[in-house]
Design an enzyme around this catalytic site. Structure first.
Site, short mmCIF file in Angstrom:
data_model
loop_
_atom_site.label_atom_id
_atom_site.label_comp_id
_atom_site.label_asym_id
_atom_site.label_seq_id
_atom_site.Cartn_x
_atom_site.Cartn_y
_atom_site.Cartn_z
N ARG A 103 -35.45 14.42 -13.66
CA ARG A 103 -35.45 13.74 -12.36
C ARG A 103 -36.61 14.26 -11.54
O ARG A 103 -36.76 15.48 -11.40
CB ARG A 103 -34.21 14.07 -11.54
CG ARG A 103 -32.94 13.81 -12.11
CD ARG A 103 -31.88 13.76 -11.06
NE ARG A 103 -31.65 15.01 -10.34
CZ ARG A 103 -30.74 15.15 -9.41
NH1 ARG A 103 -30.00 14.11 -9.05
NH2 ARG A 103 -30.55 16.30 -8.82
N THR A 107 -38.09 12.03 -5.49
CA THR A 107 -37.54 10.66 -5.47
C THR A 107 -36.18 10.55 -6.15
O THR A 107 -35.48 9.55 -5.99
CB THR A 107 -38.49 9.70 -6.21
OG1 THR A 107 -38.53 10.09 -7.59
CG2 THR A 107 -39.90 9.76 -5.62
N ASP A 202 -30.97 24.95 -15.67
CA ASP A 202 -31.29 26.31 -15.24
C ASP A 202 -30.18 27.29 -15.61
O ASP A 202 -30.45 28.42 -16.04
CB ASP A 202 -31.52 26.34 -13.72
CG ASP A 202 -32.87 25.74 -13.34
OD1 ASP A 202 -33.73 25.60 -14.21
OD2 ASP A 202 -33.05 25.44 -12.14
C1 PRP Z 1 -30.38 17.09 -14.81
C2 PRP Z 1 -29.23 16.75 -15.73
C3 PRP Z 1 -29.41 15.28 -15.94
C4 PRP Z 1 -29.93 14.83 -14.60
C5 PRP Z 1 -28.80 14.18 -13.86
O1 PRP Z 1 -31.56 17.19 -15.51
O2 PRP Z 1 -29.24 17.48 -16.92
O3 PRP Z 1 -30.32 14.96 -16.97
O4 PRP Z 1 -30.37 16.00 -13.91
O5 PRP Z 1 -29.24 13.65 -12.66
P1 PRP Z 1 -29.28 12.09 -12.39
O6 PRP Z 1 -27.96 11.55 -12.82
O7 PRP Z 1 -29.49 12.02 -10.91
O8 PRP Z 1 -30.42 11.51 -13.16
P2 PRP Z 1 -32.93 17.63 -14.79
O9 PRP Z 1 -33.63 16.43 -14.22
O10 PRP Z 1 -32.66 18.74 -13.83
O11 PRP Z 1 -33.82 18.10 -15.99
P3 PRP Z 1 -33.67 19.42 -16.89
O12 PRP Z 1 -32.43 19.24 -17.73
O13 PRP Z 1 -34.92 19.40 -17.70
O14 PRP Z 1 -33.58 20.61 -15.99
N1 URA Z 2 -28.57 17.86 -12.27
C1 URA Z 2 -27.91 19.04 -12.34
O1 URA Z 2 -28.18 19.84 -13.21
N2 URA Z 2 -26.97 19.29 -11.42
C2 URA Z 2 -26.63 18.42 -10.46
O2 URA Z 2 -25.73 18.71 -9.66
C3 URA Z 2 -27.32 17.21 -10.40
C4 URA Z 2 -28.27 16.94 -11.33
#
Ligand code: PRP
Ligand code: URA
Length: 208
Positions: A103, A107, A202
């Site tokens: 994400r 945005t 994380d």
């Molecule tokens: C997190 C999570 C999802 C997303 C959910 O990933 O693992 O993929 O956010 O959010 P959404 O429903 O609003 O799209 P992140 O974008 O933090 O990426 P990462 O797993 O690489 O840290």
């Molecule tokens: N992605 C995460 O890892 N945690 C949240 O709460 C939302 C998006």
């Protein structure tokens, strides 16, 4: 509209509280993701079609059963990675096709950066794996990609969702059943699930 299944299993609820806890360190967090995923996949595969399989026990021939479908696991990187091995332990023949989606922090829109799908669809059921369903943008993007690829049957497996994410996924893809350990209250102003658990990537990988 496909169902939203929220586990009510006492062990799921117990482990989910440990997972959410701010003091749970990455090693324990990964173990809990692993255990919770195995409970969820058990519930998500209750209706898997079977076909007969002739076997012989030490005492007699028997018509047993085997899974009739080819299953594809589609983890959304990064956080979905922790849900792969616990499913492979139970379904070792599953294929794993990685999708990289993050994400954009400003945005909250999904950005696709990696797609390892093969040219031809080689599975009957795709299970999209991501612990968090927040705005739903990442899950919708993953399902869009799978449908463009030609996937016919898709289900989403997550640990925690916000109502906004469930609504978005159902609106865009009403044919995709959703399996969760919890449906939380809301998103905050930064798009995080409340009460949630923070950032699932994380917390798994110690990068917070
Ligand atoms: C997190 C999570 C999802 C997303 C959910 O990933 O693992 O993929 O956010 O959010 P959404 O429903 O609003 O799209 P992140 O974008 O933090 O990426 P990462 O797993 O690489 O840290
Ligand atoms: N992605 C995460 O890892 N945690 C949240 O709460 C939302 C998006």
């Amino acid at each position: 509209m496909a169902a939203v299944n929220i586990s009510r299993h006492p062990l799921v609820l117990h482990k989910l509280a440990l997972l959410r806890h701010i003091a749970t360190e990455p090693k324990k967090f990964r173990e809990l993701v692993r255990e919770l995923t195995q409970f969820l996949i058990y519930e998500a595969t209750l209706d898997l079609p079977l076909e007969p399989r002739a076997i012989t026990t030490p005492l007699a021939p028997l018509t047993g059963a085997r899974i009739a479908e080819r299953i594809g696991l589609v983890p959304i990187l990064r956080a979905g990675l922790g849900m792969v091995d616990p499913i492979l332990d139970l379904i070792p023949t599953a294929h794993v096709w990685h999708l990289g989606v993050y994400r954009d922090h400003a945005t909250l829109m999904p950005v696709t950066y990696y797609n390892k799908l093969p040219p031809e669809v080689d599975v009957d059921l795709c299970l999209v794996l991501d612990p968090m369903l927040a705005t739903g943008g990442s899950a919708c993007a993953a399902v869009d990609i799978l449908k463009q690829w030609g996937a016919q049957r898709i289900a989403f497996l997550g640990l925690i969702a916000a109502p906004e994410g469930v609504q978005a996924l159902q609106a865009a893809h009403p044919d995709v059943p959703i399996f969760l350990a919890a449906l939380d209250e809301r998103l905050n102003e930064r798009g995080y699930i409340v009460p949630g658990l923070g950032d699932a990537g994380d917390r798994q990988f110690g990068t917070g």
